[in-house]
Scaffold this motif. Structure first.
Motif, mmCIF file in Angstrom:
data_model
loop_
_atom_site.group_PDB
_atom_site.id
_atom_site.type_symbol
_atom_site.label_atom_id
_atom_site.label_comp_id
_atom_site.label_asym_id
_atom_site.label_seq_id
_atom_site.Cartn_x
_atom_site.Cartn_y
_atom_site.Cartn_z
ATOM 1 N N ASP A 68 -26.013 -34.960 4.470
ATOM 2 C CA ASP A 68 -25.290 -33.466 4.368
ATOM 3 C C ASP A 68 -23.674 -33.514 4.568
ATOM 4 O O ASP A 68 -22.999 -32.682 4.275
ATOM 5 C CB ASP A 68 -26.009 -32.584 5.421
ATOM 6 N N ASN A 69 -23.379 -34.687 5.466
ATOM 7 C CA ASN A 69 -21.792 -34.547 5.770
ATOM 8 C C ASN A 69 -21.054 -35.721 5.123
ATOM 9 O O ASN A 69 -19.801 -35.752 5.348
ATOM 10 C CB ASN A 69 -21.748 -34.636 7.292
ATOM 11 N N ILE A 70 -21.980 -36.618 4.380
ATOM 12 C CA ILE A 70 -21.189 -37.816 4.053
ATOM 13 C C ILE A 70 -19.999 -37.584 3.131
ATOM 14 O O ILE A 70 -18.959 -38.303 3.094
ATOM 15 C CB ILE A 70 -22.130 -38.650 3.397
ATOM 16 N N ASN A 71 -20.066 -36.628 2.244
ATOM 17 C CA ASN A 71 -19.163 -36.385 1.480
ATOM 18 C C ASN A 71 -17.505 -35.815 2.143
ATOM 19 O O ASN A 71 -16.583 -36.363 1.976
ATOM 20 C CB ASN A 71 -19.257 -35.245 0.253
ATOM 21 N N LYS A 72 -17.950 -35.199 3.079
ATOM 22 C CA LYS A 72 -16.681 -34.873 3.910
ATOM 23 C C LYS A 72 -16.240 -35.748 4.711
ATOM 24 O O LYS A 72 -15.029 -36.191 4.859
ATOM 25 C CB LYS A 72 -17.262 -33.684 4.910
ATOM 26 N N ASN A 76 -12.299 -39.445 5.371
ATOM 27 C CA ASN A 76 -11.745 -40.333 6.423
ATOM 28 C C ASN A 76 -11.816 -41.602 6.326
ATOM 29 O O ASN A 76 -11.376 -42.402 6.858
ATOM 30 C CB ASN A 76 -12.120 -39.714 7.817
ATOM 31 N N ILE A 77 -12.765 -42.191 5.364
ATOM 32 C CA ILE A 77 -13.126 -43.631 5.146
ATOM 33 C C ILE A 77 -12.845 -43.982 3.734
ATOM 34 O O ILE A 77 -13.700 -43.778 2.808
ATOM 35 C CB ILE A 77 -14.617 -43.620 5.637
ATOM 36 N N GLY A 78 -11.575 -44.585 3.526
ATOM 37 C CA GLY A 78 -11.362 -44.853 2.231
ATOM 38 C C GLY A 78 -12.078 -46.263 1.768
ATOM 39 O O GLY A 78 -12.580 -46.965 2.530
ATOM 40 N N MET A 79 -12.466 -46.226 0.428
ATOM 41 C CA MET A 79 -13.120 -47.514 0.008
ATOM 42 C C MET A 79 -12.603 -47.958 -1.401
ATOM 43 O O MET A 79 -12.179 -47.357 -2.310
ATOM 44 C CB MET A 79 -14.646 -47.048 -0.436
ATOM 45 N N ILE A 97 -4.284 -38.111 -8.291
ATOM 46 C CA ILE A 97 -4.350 -36.947 -7.909
ATOM 47 C C ILE A 97 -5.421 -36.120 -7.952
ATOM 48 O O ILE A 97 -5.763 -35.020 -7.515
ATOM 49 C CB ILE A 97 -3.207 -35.823 -8.701
ATOM 50 N N LEU A 98 -6.693 -36.949 -8.899
ATOM 51 C CA LEU A 98 -7.780 -36.204 -9.049
ATOM 52 C C LEU A 98 -8.340 -35.459 -7.752
ATOM 53 O O LEU A 98 -8.918 -34.287 -7.577
ATOM 54 C CB LEU A 98 -8.666 -37.000 -9.663
ATOM 55 N N ALA A 99 -8.810 -36.407 -6.868
ATOM 56 C CA ALA A 99 -9.708 -36.073 -5.521
ATOM 57 C C ALA A 99 -9.026 -35.383 -4.774
ATOM 58 O O ALA A 99 -9.485 -33.952 -4.328
ATOM 59 C CB ALA A 99 -10.064 -37.338 -4.904
ATOM 60 N N PRO A 100 -7.687 -35.359 -4.413
ATOM 61 C CA PRO A 100 -6.995 -34.337 -3.426
ATOM 62 C C PRO A 100 -6.798 -32.718 -4.089
ATOM 63 O O PRO A 100 -6.966 -31.939 -3.399
ATOM 64 C CB PRO A 100 -5.661 -34.895 -3.315
ATOM 65 N N VAL A 101 -6.584 -32.707 -5.339
ATOM 66 C CA VAL A 101 -6.596 -31.627 -5.932
ATOM 67 C C VAL A 101 -8.020 -31.024 -6.307
ATOM 68 O O VAL A 101 -7.979 -29.644 -5.902
ATOM 69 C CB VAL A 101 -5.931 -31.709 -7.261
#
Length: 238
Positions: A68-72, A76-79, A97-101
């Protein structure tokens, strides 16, 4: 920062990891080494639930990682993976820019500014409009690394980031990771680059037989290990 508690992983009734207990503290640079097939990649992928534990739990800053929370939590955990995982149909800039936007973390204009800044730091500012298929392996991996930094992660995971590179490209990628370590980024990296592990990490994990056999300072693991299995491993490398 990150904790694995009594973690077991199995796949199709085959045991992959057994009774893993591990704490990675803020600012740690942890190198994971060991023979092929020992479970190193499974271990690091468990840290952000790309591999789900069969038993046990993974916590980040005290919060248990769940479906339930893993996407959020992954913000905080880059891979960074062996094979770059860039989108081939997008330019370097659009990959960045894809993800932050999309996650509404930044306005597009701000994301572009940050992408240009990060690409400049890894000497790729001139590649911003290029597509992945025109980049060398080392360039792709540097883009993959700084793309992960766009969300300002608190921790970075690297799964053998140089294993798919030609030898002359390895150094340029390792230099980027070294700079992250100098900047106090918390890092966990699966690597076969023993010199890098010795020089950059403050802890080395030796993984074999589905378990963490040793967890100590690099000078102890490399120069004076207590465990027979670790001694055997290094005797075969020399």
């Amino acid at each position: 920062m990150l904790e694995l508690k009594n973690v077991y992983v199995s796949y199709n009734d085959k045991s992959i990891l057994e009774d893993i207990n591990l704490v990675i503290n803020d600012g740690d640079v942890v190198a994971i080494i060991g023979p092929s097939g020992a479970g190193k990649s499974s271990l690091i992928r468990t840290m952000n639930l790309l591999v789900e534990p069969t038993k046990g739990s993974v916590l980040f800053n005290g919060v248990k990682l769940t479906k339930d929370n893993i996407n959020k939590m992954r913000e905080n955990i880059g891979m960074v993976f062996q094979q770059f995982e860039l989108f081939p149909h997008l330019s370097v800039l659009d990959n960045m820019i894809l993800a932050p936007v999309k996650l509404n973390k930044m306005k597009k204009s701000d994301a572009i500014i940050k992408a240009k800044e990060l690409l400049g730091k890894v000497n790729l500012a001139n590649k911003i409009e290029d597509y992945p298929n025109s980049l060398s392996g080392g360039e792709k991996q540097r883009v993959a690394i700084v793309r992960s930094l766009m969300l300002n992660p608190k921790m970075m995971l690297f799964d053998e980031p140089t294993s798919a590179l030609d030898p002359e490209m390895v150094k340029e990628v390792l230099n980027v990771i070294k700079q992250l370590a100098k900047n106090k980024m918390t890092i966990c990296i699966v690597t076969h680059e023993m010199k890098f592990a010795y020089e950059v990490s403050n802890r080395v994990l030796f993984v074999d037989q589905k378990k963490i056999i040793a967890d100590d300072k690099p000078e102890i693991i490399f120069n004076n290990p207590n465990e027979v299995r670790v001694k055997e491993f290094f005797s075969k490398l020399l």
